[in-house]
Design an enzyme around this catalytic site. Structure first.
Site, PDB file in Angstrom:
ATOM      1  N   CYS A 258       0.824  -1.205   0.000  1.00 28.40           N
ATOM      2  CA  CYS A 258       0.000   0.000   0.000  1.00 28.40           C
ATOM      3  C   CYS A 258       0.858   1.256   0.000  1.00 28.40           C
ATOM      4  O   CYS A 258       1.837   1.334   0.739  1.00 28.40           O
ATOM      5  CB  CYS A 258      -0.833  -0.089   1.263  1.00 28.40           C
ATOM      6  SG  CYS A 258      -1.563   1.426   1.715  1.00 28.40           S
ATOM      7  N   ARG A 359     -17.852  -2.291 -14.512  1.00 26.84           N
ATOM      8  CA  ARG A 359     -18.300  -0.927 -14.750  1.00 26.84           C
ATOM      9  C   ARG A 359     -18.377  -0.099 -13.479  1.00 26.84           C
ATOM     10  O   ARG A 359     -18.485   1.115 -13.512  1.00 26.84           O
ATOM     11  CB  ARG A 359     -19.632  -0.921 -15.492  1.00 26.84           C
ATOM     12  CG  ARG A 359     -20.818  -1.399 -14.708  1.00 26.84           C
ATOM     13  CD  ARG A 359     -21.957  -1.501 -15.692  1.00 26.84           C
ATOM     14  NE  ARG A 359     -22.730  -2.681 -15.443  1.00 26.84           N
ATOM     15  CZ  ARG A 359     -23.938  -2.632 -14.928  1.00 26.84           C
ATOM     16  NH1 ARG A 359     -24.478  -1.483 -14.627  1.00 26.84           N
ATOM     17  NH2 ARG A 359     -24.615  -3.740 -14.731  1.00 26.84           N
TER      18      ARG A 359
END
Ligand code: XMP
Length: 431
Positions: A258, A359
């Site tokens: 991260c 999407r």
């Protein structure tokens, strides 16, 4: 400086504390590790694999469920593919020793490995003549290596006797990641038999995300674990906004891959996030009802024990499992050593893939918050998991706890920089 003067307290991380040794009622091997991952899902080893595309697909989820932990299938794929992954886990036999892969007397290892690969299993029981040897072999062409590893796993399995994580019908349990905005995916996963859903949002404490989660929770009836969260306020908001939340995934920017903390300056180390979440639940009188999953930066059983003492019911890991045979990451050889690819879900490669297939993967941010790298290849996840369980039992033994719940009353204490140096090997030349 107004913002700074309003900061309360300080954040601490795993290396800032030690477990205070406490009077132990039992031997470490008898420490009971069973715990809850969500309100209604129990595991016998409190470890959850992270929904990352280099960590958890069906093979990882299956071996974890077979050995008593549980996996969360990532969402960096189409709805149909993720549904297929869940169905594959749900339709597999729960036993770690899958019948199809049981070796027959005199069968060449190569033939057994072939049958295991065909059946998609990473484990088998080896017999010598008709005598059970309890030896484990994972799928793959490296038979000698595997057989050596096998002995260690067999010994641990015998010692720990894992209880598979199964549903009421005896099928392996599995979780899946969703965006809180993706009702269609959540419903399809529920229909496929997923046992719980985990929201996959870097910062769930956002009005749009919370509103979406409230709507989502009305549309599906399986438990939803909400995350990621870092503060007490965030937990209080989630619990008040989302009716009957199934669990909390806490920790922001502590993951090994991260870069959120570096890129944005924002972070809530996993240990502090757990402390904050537990405080919020206590205030609500809900600490026995809503389990906390500590997510990010858990390197070993010691870190997991610290998170549990702080109030977590389980830990979520990425890196710890990324180097194993069952992770979907690419196996690569560098300078004669084997590694597996491991990447953050907000790294460039992972974002590009999501963008192509989902999407709801549209970018709400314009920067990357994760890196792509390699981790040493470690053999089967079975070995990692069973070592983890033995280590956690030892750690809770030191803490003076015989169960996870008892561990919540154990103590952590701050350690100085000098102390931290001293508890690592020192003043010797390491061979
Ligand atoms: P470990 O330390 O087990 O951490 O490898 C896994 C956890 O890291 C989080 N994660 C990310 N965090 N950028 C982030 O800021 C990323 O790209 C990223 N990918 C994963 C996630 O919570 C995971 O479980």
């Amino acid at each position: 400086m107004a913002g700074f003067s309003s900061v309360k307290g300080e954040v601490i991380t795993f290396d800032d504390v030690v477990i205070v040794p406490g009077k132990s009622p039992v031997e470490p091997k008898d420490v009971e590790l069973s715990s809850r991952v969500t309100k209604s899902i129990w595991v016998s080893i409190p470890l959850v694999s992270s929904p990352m595309d280099t960590v958890t697909e069906w093979r990882m989820a299956l071996i974890l469920a077979r050995l008593g932990a549980v996996g969360v299938i990532h969402r960096n794929m189409s709805i149909e593919e993720q549904v297929g992954q869940v169905e594959r886990v749900k339709s597999s036999p729960p036993s770690p020793w899958f019948e199809v892969a049981k070796s027959t007397p005199g069968e060449p290892v190569s033939q057994l490995l072939f049958r295991m690969a065909e059946a998609g299993v990473g484990a088998a029981v080896i017999f010598e003549g008709s005598a059970y040897r309890g030896v484990y072999v994972a799928a793959g062409p490296r038979s000698e290596f595997w057989l050596r590893k096998a002995e260690a796993v067999a010994a641990l399995t015998t010692a720990i006797k894992p209880i598979p994580t199964i549903d009421e019908e005896g099928r392996p349990r599995v979780g899946a990641a969703v965006s809180p905005f993706d009702v269609e995916r959540a419903k399809a996963l529920e229909k496929a038999g997923v046992d719980f859903l985990v929201t996959d949002v870097a910062h769930l404490h956002n009005v749009n995300a919370l509103r979406a989660l409230r709507e989502l929770s009305k549309q599906v009836s399986v438990d939803i674990v909400a995350g990621n969260l870092g503060t007490k306020e965030a937990v209080l908001d989630v619990v008040s906004v989302v009716e009957d939340v199934g669990g909390l995934r806490v920790g922001i920017a502590s993951g090994s891959i991260c870069t959120t903390g570096e890129v944005t300056g924002a972070s809530m180390p996993t240990l502090t996030a757990v402390i904050n979440a537990y405080e919020a639940l206590k205030e609500l009188g809900a600490e026995n009802r809503i389990p906390i999953i500590a997510d990010g930066g858990v390197r070993n059983a010691g870190d997991a024990a610290k998170a549990i003492i702080a109030g977590a019911s389980s830990v979520m890991v990425g890196r710890m499992l990324a180097g194993t045979e069952e992770s979907p990451g690419q196996l690569v050889s560098v300078g004669g050593r084997l590694y597996k690819q491991y990447r953050g879900m907000a790294s460039r490669g992972a974002i590009e893939k999501r963008h192509a297939g989902d999407r709801y993967g549209g970018r709400s941010k314009l920067i990357e918050e994760g890196v792509e790298g390699l981790v040493p290849y470690r053999g089967s996840a079975a070995e990692v998991l069973l070592e983890f369980a033995a280590g956690l039992q030892a750690a809770l033994g030191y803490a003076g706890a015989s169960t996870i719940k008892e561990a919540w009353s154990a103590r952590l204490a701050r350690i100085t920089a000098a102390g931290l140096r001293e508890i690592k090997p020192h003043d010797v030349v390491l061979g």
